[in-house]
Write a protein that holds these residues in place. Structure first.
Motif, PDB file in Angstrom:
ATOM      1  N   UNK A   4       0.940  -1.376  -0.025  1.00  0.00           N
ATOM      2  CA  UNK A   4       0.045  -0.031  -0.061  1.00  0.00           C
ATOM      3  C   UNK A   4       0.951   1.315   0.068  1.00  0.00           C
ATOM      4  N   UNK A   5       0.436   2.456  -0.739  1.00  0.00           N
ATOM      5  CA  UNK A   5       1.234   3.590  -0.799  1.00  0.00           C
ATOM      6  C   UNK A   5       0.643   4.610   0.237  1.00  0.00           C
ATOM      7  N   UNK A   6      -0.231   4.354   1.236  1.00  0.00           N
ATOM      8  CA  UNK A   6      -0.892   5.285   2.111  1.00  0.00           C
ATOM      9  C   UNK A   6       0.307   5.650   3.147  1.00  0.00           C
ATOM     10  N   UNK A   7       0.217   7.036   3.197  1.00  0.00           N
ATOM     11  CA  UNK A   7       1.212   7.725   3.995  1.00  0.00           C
ATOM     12  C   UNK A   7       0.648   8.961   4.814  1.00  0.00           C
ATOM     13  N   UNK A   8       0.831   9.203   6.201  1.00  0.00           N
ATOM     14  CA  UNK A   8       0.257  10.263   6.893  1.00  0.00           C
ATOM     15  C   UNK A   8       1.135  10.740   8.006  1.00  0.00           C
ATOM     16  N   UNK A  36       7.906  10.037  12.594  1.00  0.00           N
ATOM     17  CA  UNK A  36       7.188  11.313  12.191  1.00  0.00           C
ATOM     18  C   UNK A  36       6.031  11.427  11.084  1.00  0.00           C
ATOM     19  N   UNK A  37       6.339   9.858  10.530  1.00  0.00           N
ATOM     20  CA  UNK A  37       5.294   9.579   9.154  1.00  0.00           C
ATOM     21  C   UNK A  37       5.088   8.371   9.487  1.00  0.00           C
ATOM     22  N   UNK A  38       3.824   7.918   8.935  1.00  0.00           N
ATOM     23  CA  UNK A  38       3.447   6.223   8.766  1.00  0.00           C
ATOM     24  C   UNK A  38       3.625   6.216   7.335  1.00  0.00           C
ATOM     25  N   UNK A  39       3.799   4.818   6.993  1.00  0.00           N
ATOM     26  CA  UNK A  39       3.510   4.333   5.633  1.00  0.00           C
ATOM     27  C   UNK A  39       2.973   2.934   6.087  1.00  0.00           C
ATOM     28  N   UNK A  40       1.717   2.593   5.200  1.00  0.00           N
ATOM     29  CA  UNK A  40       1.139   1.550   5.549  1.00  0.00           C
ATOM     30  C   UNK A  40       2.031   0.513   4.946  1.00  0.00           C
ATOM     31  N   UNK A  41       2.021  -0.808   5.730  1.00  0.00           N
ATOM     32  CA  UNK A  41       2.701  -2.187   5.612  1.00  0.00           C
ATOM     33  C   UNK A  41       2.026  -2.930   4.837  1.00  0.00           C
TER      34      UNK A  41
END
Length: 116
Positions: A4-8, A36-41
């Motif tokens: 997944x490419x989601x990040x926030x 400081x940022x998440x990247x969906x795994x």
């Protein structure tokens, strides 16, 4: 399977409260390792919330703190057990949480990383 490419961004104060709630303390430079940022795994097209591992518990090695967020960016933190499945080409343990959606971590291939 592609990731997944989601990040926030990770909200630092709620993350700190989740860590304090889970282990009761934060020492010295501990927060230098907080994201400081998440990247969906999870795998691309997974159902439900996005998820990223954000903290290892010192006192519970079979659990970890995960950030979970929806497409609107609303984030919550949840302490969950690691996936207990092992396999893949190197017989490694899955690095996702127990009962995650779709494939295990070893089946996720990032095309950009593979191209390099």
């Amino acid at each position: 399977m592609h990731p997944c490419q989601a990040t926030t961004p990770v909200p630092p104060v709620p993350l700190l409260f989740a860590i304090l709630d889970g282990q009761g303390r934060v020492l010295g430079n501990d927060l230098e390792y907080a994201p400081t940022r998440t990247h969906c795994e999870l795998a691309l097209g997974h159902p439900g919330e996005h998820a990223d591992h954000v903290w290892d518990w010192d006192h519970e090695p079979d659990r970890a703190l995960w950030a979970r967020w929806d497409t609107g960016g609303a984030m919550r933190f949840e302490s969950v057990r690691w996936c207990e499945t092992s396999g893949g080409p190197d017989a490694d343990a899955c690095t996702l949480y127990r009962e995650h959606a779709q494939g295990h971590s070893w089946s996720l291939r990032d095309p950009a990383t593979e191209a390099a």
